[in-house]
Design a protein around this motif. Structure first.
Motif, PDB file in Angstrom:
ATOM      1  N   MET A   1       0.833  -1.215   0.000  1.00 57.77           N
ATOM      2  CA  MET A   1       0.000   0.000   0.000  1.00 57.77           C
ATOM      3  C   MET A   1       0.860   1.256   0.000  1.00 57.77           C
ATOM      4  O   MET A   1       0.604   2.186  -0.766  1.00 57.77           O
ATOM      5  CB  MET A   1      -0.944   0.017   1.210  1.00 57.77           C
ATOM      6  N   ASN A   2       1.879   1.291   0.862  1.00 56.97           N
ATOM      7  CA  ASN A   2       2.759   2.451   0.917  1.00 56.97           C
ATOM      8  C   ASN A   2       3.504   2.647  -0.392  1.00 56.97           C
ATOM      9  O   ASN A   2       3.680   3.779  -0.851  1.00 56.97           O
ATOM     10  CB  ASN A   2       3.759   2.319   2.064  1.00 56.97           C
ATOM     11  N   PHE A   3       3.938   1.566  -1.010  1.00 57.48           N
ATOM     12  CA  PHE A   3       4.666   1.670  -2.281  1.00 57.48           C
ATOM     13  C   PHE A   3       3.769   2.215  -3.389  1.00 57.48           C
ATOM     14  O   PHE A   3       4.153   3.126  -4.122  1.00 57.48           O
ATOM     15  CB  PHE A   3       5.249   0.317  -2.667  1.00 57.48           C
ATOM     16  N   ILE A   4       2.570   1.693  -3.501  1.00 56.97           N
ATOM     17  CA  ILE A   4       1.645   2.158  -4.539  1.00 56.97           C
ATOM     18  C   ILE A   4       1.266   3.617  -4.310  1.00 56.97           C
ATOM     19  O   ILE A   4       1.279   4.428  -5.241  1.00 56.97           O
ATOM     20  CB  ILE A   4       0.398   1.254  -4.596  1.00 56.97           C
ATOM     21  N   LEU A   5       0.952   3.972  -3.072  1.00 59.16           N
ATOM     22  CA  LEU A   5       0.590   5.363  -2.773  1.00 59.16           C
ATOM     23  C   LEU A   5       1.772   6.304  -2.970  1.00 59.16           C
ATOM     24  O   LEU A   5       1.591   7.445  -3.424  1.00 59.16           O
ATOM     25  CB  LEU A   5       0.034   5.468  -1.357  1.00 59.16           C
ATOM     26  N   SER A   6       2.979   5.851  -2.680  1.00 60.89           N
ATOM     27  CA  SER A   6       4.163   6.680  -2.906  1.00 60.89           C
ATOM     28  C   SER A   6       4.401   6.916  -4.392  1.00 60.89           C
ATOM     29  O   SER A   6       4.776   8.014  -4.806  1.00 60.89           O
ATOM     30  CB  SER A   6       5.401   6.026  -2.297  1.00 60.89           C
ATOM     31  N   ILE A   7       4.181   5.905  -5.202  1.00 61.15           N
ATOM     32  CA  ILE A   7       4.316   6.060  -6.650  1.00 61.15           C
ATOM     33  C   ILE A   7       3.304   7.075  -7.168  1.00 61.15           C
ATOM     34  O   ILE A   7       3.640   7.953  -7.971  1.00 61.15           O
ATOM     35  CB  ILE A   7       4.150   4.703  -7.366  1.00 61.15           C
ATOM     36  N   ILE A   8       2.067   6.974  -6.709  1.00 60.75           N
ATOM     37  CA  ILE A   8       1.030   7.915  -7.152  1.00 60.75           C
ATOM     38  C   ILE A   8       1.386   9.335  -6.729  1.00 60.75           C
ATOM     39  O   ILE A   8       1.285  10.273  -7.528  1.00 60.75           O
ATOM     40  CB  ILE A   8      -0.349   7.492  -6.610  1.00 60.75           C
ATOM     41  N   ALA A   9       1.824   9.518  -5.485  1.00 63.75           N
ATOM     42  CA  ALA A   9       2.200  10.851  -5.005  1.00 63.75           C
ATOM     43  C   ALA A   9       3.389  11.386  -5.793  1.00 63.75           C
ATOM     44  O   ALA A   9       3.426  12.574  -6.153  1.00 63.75           O
ATOM     45  CB  ALA A   9       2.522  10.803  -3.516  1.00 63.75           C
ATOM     46  N   TYR A  10       4.353  10.553  -6.075  1.00 64.58           N
ATOM     47  CA  TYR A  10       5.509  10.977  -6.865  1.00 64.58           C
ATOM     48  C   TYR A  10       5.094  11.413  -8.264  1.00 64.58           C
ATOM     49  O   TYR A  10       5.515  12.465  -8.751  1.00 64.58           O
ATOM     50  CB  TYR A  10       6.535   9.847  -6.936  1.00 64.58           C
ATOM     51  N   GLU A  11       4.269  10.624  -8.902  1.00 63.90           N
ATOM     52  CA  GLU A  11       3.839  10.947 -10.259  1.00 63.90           C
ATOM     53  C   GLU A  11       2.991  12.214 -10.305  1.00 63.90           C
ATOM     54  O   GLU A  11       3.085  12.994 -11.244  1.00 63.90           O
ATOM     55  CB  GLU A  11       3.061   9.776 -10.877  1.00 63.90           C
ATOM     56  N   LEU A  12       2.154  12.424  -9.303  1.00 65.05           N
ATOM     57  CA  LEU A  12       1.305  13.615  -9.284  1.00 65.05           C
ATOM     58  C   LEU A  12       2.082  14.894  -8.989  1.00 65.05           C
ATOM     59  O   LEU A  12       1.765  15.948  -9.539  1.00 65.05           O
ATOM     60  CB  LEU A  12       0.195  13.463  -8.239  1.00 65.05           C
ATOM     61  N   GLY A  13       3.070  14.822  -8.136  1.00 68.17           N
ATOM     62  CA  GLY A  13       3.681  16.052  -7.685  1.00 68.17           C
ATOM     63  C   GLY A  13       5.113  16.293  -8.086  1.00 68.17           C
ATOM     64  O   GLY A  13       5.537  17.443  -8.177  1.00 68.17           O
ATOM     65  N   PHE A  14       5.873  15.248  -8.337  1.00 69.29           N
ATOM     66  CA  PHE A  14       7.300  15.458  -8.451  1.00 69.29           C
ATOM     67  C   PHE A  14       7.934  14.879  -9.700  1.00 69.29           C
ATOM     68  O   PHE A  14       9.085  15.189  -9.988  1.00 69.29           O
ATOM     69  CB  PHE A  14       8.007  14.853  -7.219  1.00 69.29           C
ATOM     70  N   ALA A  15       7.235  14.058 -10.425  1.00 70.39           N
ATOM     71  CA  ALA A  15       7.839  13.367 -11.562  1.00 70.39           C
ATOM     72  C   ALA A  15       8.082  14.322 -12.723  1.00 70.39           C
ATOM     73  O   ALA A  15       7.261  15.175 -13.039  1.00 70.39           O
ATOM     74  CB  ALA A  15       6.940  12.216 -12.016  1.00 70.39           C
ATOM     75  N   LYS A  16       9.236  14.158 -13.327  1.00 66.11           N
ATOM     76  CA  LYS A  16       9.574  14.859 -14.556  1.00 66.11           C
ATOM     77  C   LYS A  16       9.872  13.800 -15.606  1.00 66.11           C
ATOM     78  O   LYS A  16      10.053  12.634 -15.296  1.00 66.11           O
ATOM     79  CB  LYS A  16      10.795  15.751 -14.346  1.00 66.11           C
ATOM     80  N   LYS A  17       9.917  14.232 -16.832  1.00 65.59           N
ATOM     81  CA  LYS A  17      10.256  13.293 -17.897  1.00 65.59           C
ATOM     82  C   LYS A  17      11.701  12.852 -17.723  1.00 65.59           C
ATOM     83  O   LYS A  17      12.628  13.636 -17.840  1.00 65.59           O
ATOM     84  CB  LYS A  17      10.080  13.959 -19.265  1.00 65.59           C
ATOM     85  N   LEU A  18      11.888  11.591 -17.398  1.00 71.17           N
ATOM     86  CA  LEU A  18      13.208  11.024 -17.200  1.00 71.17           C
ATOM     87  C   LEU A  18      13.433   9.883 -18.178  1.00 71.17           C
ATOM     88  O   LEU A  18      12.481   9.201 -18.568  1.00 71.17           O
ATOM     89  CB  LEU A  18      13.361  10.479 -15.776  1.00 71.17           C
ATOM     90  N   PRO A  19      14.677   9.667 -18.546  1.00 72.88           N
ATOM     91  CA  PRO A  19      14.974   8.461 -19.338  1.00 72.88           C
ATOM     92  C   PRO A  19      14.624   7.212 -18.531  1.00 72.88           C
ATOM     93  O   PRO A  19      14.557   7.253 -17.295  1.00 72.88           O
ATOM     94  CB  PRO A  19      16.488   8.554 -19.578  1.00 72.88           C
ATOM     95  N   LEU A  20      14.425   6.128 -19.216  1.00 78.79           N
ATOM     96  CA  LEU A  20      13.975   4.886 -18.587  1.00 78.79           C
ATOM     97  C   LEU A  20      14.904   4.433 -17.464  1.00 78.79           C
ATOM     98  O   LEU A  20      14.443   4.039 -16.393  1.00 78.79           O
ATOM     99  CB  LEU A  20      13.833   3.780 -19.631  1.00 78.79           C
ATOM    100  N   PHE A  21      16.221   4.490 -17.677  1.00 80.98           N
ATOM    101  CA  PHE A  21      17.168   4.021 -16.661  1.00 80.98           C
ATOM    102  C   PHE A  21      17.070   4.874 -15.398  1.00 80.98           C
ATOM    103  O   PHE A  21      17.075   4.346 -14.284  1.00 80.98           O
ATOM    104  CB  PHE A  21      18.594   4.032 -17.218  1.00 80.98           C
ATOM    105  N   LYS A  22      16.980   6.193 -15.537  1.00 74.88           N
ATOM    106  CA  LYS A  22      16.878   7.073 -14.375  1.00 74.88           C
ATOM    107  C   LYS A  22      15.559   6.854 -13.637  1.00 74.88           C
ATOM    108  O   LYS A  22      15.507   6.887 -12.413  1.00 74.88           O
ATOM    109  CB  LYS A  22      17.017   8.534 -14.790  1.00 74.88           C
TER     110      LYS A  22
END
Length: 100
Positions: A27-48
């Motif tokens: 649950m924490n992992f899935i919610l952390s991914i969602i929070a990251y994608e909503l607020g902090f994610a930038k276009k990164l290459p696949l490896f990064k």
């Protein structure tokens, strides 16, 4: 003062305590991914991006210890964070749309 552990109590009631750590880990992992994608994610290459998710996978272990052993409301905080970030992204989208 009694703390509110809505998610913790619900999960224990439904599943018992046998696999509580791993349930909260997922649950924490899935919610952390969602929070990251909503607020902090930038276009990164696949490896990064893979590196970011691997580090998140490791870091969520510590968050899960706070959730289960110390009974801190980390899941509830992540849910509130996701709601706030979703509202922010929605407002930003409509403001950008109105400018065009």
């Amino acid at each position: 003062m009694e703390k509110l552990h809505l998610v913790f109590d619900f999960v224990v009631e439904v599943n018992g305590i046998e696999n509580i750590f791993w349930i909260f880990y997922v649950m924490n992992f899935i919610l952390s991914i969602i929070a990251y994608e909503l607020g902090f994610a930038k276009k990164l290459p696949l490896f990064k991006k893979l590196i970011v998710y691997i580090l998140m996978f490791i870091g969520v272990y510590i968050i899960t210890i706070f959730s289960t052993v110390m009974r801190m409301p980390t899941v509830e905080v992540l849910i509130v964070t996701i709601i706030v970030l979703a509202i922010y992204r929605t407002r930003l989208y409509y403001q950008r749309k109105a400018k065009d």
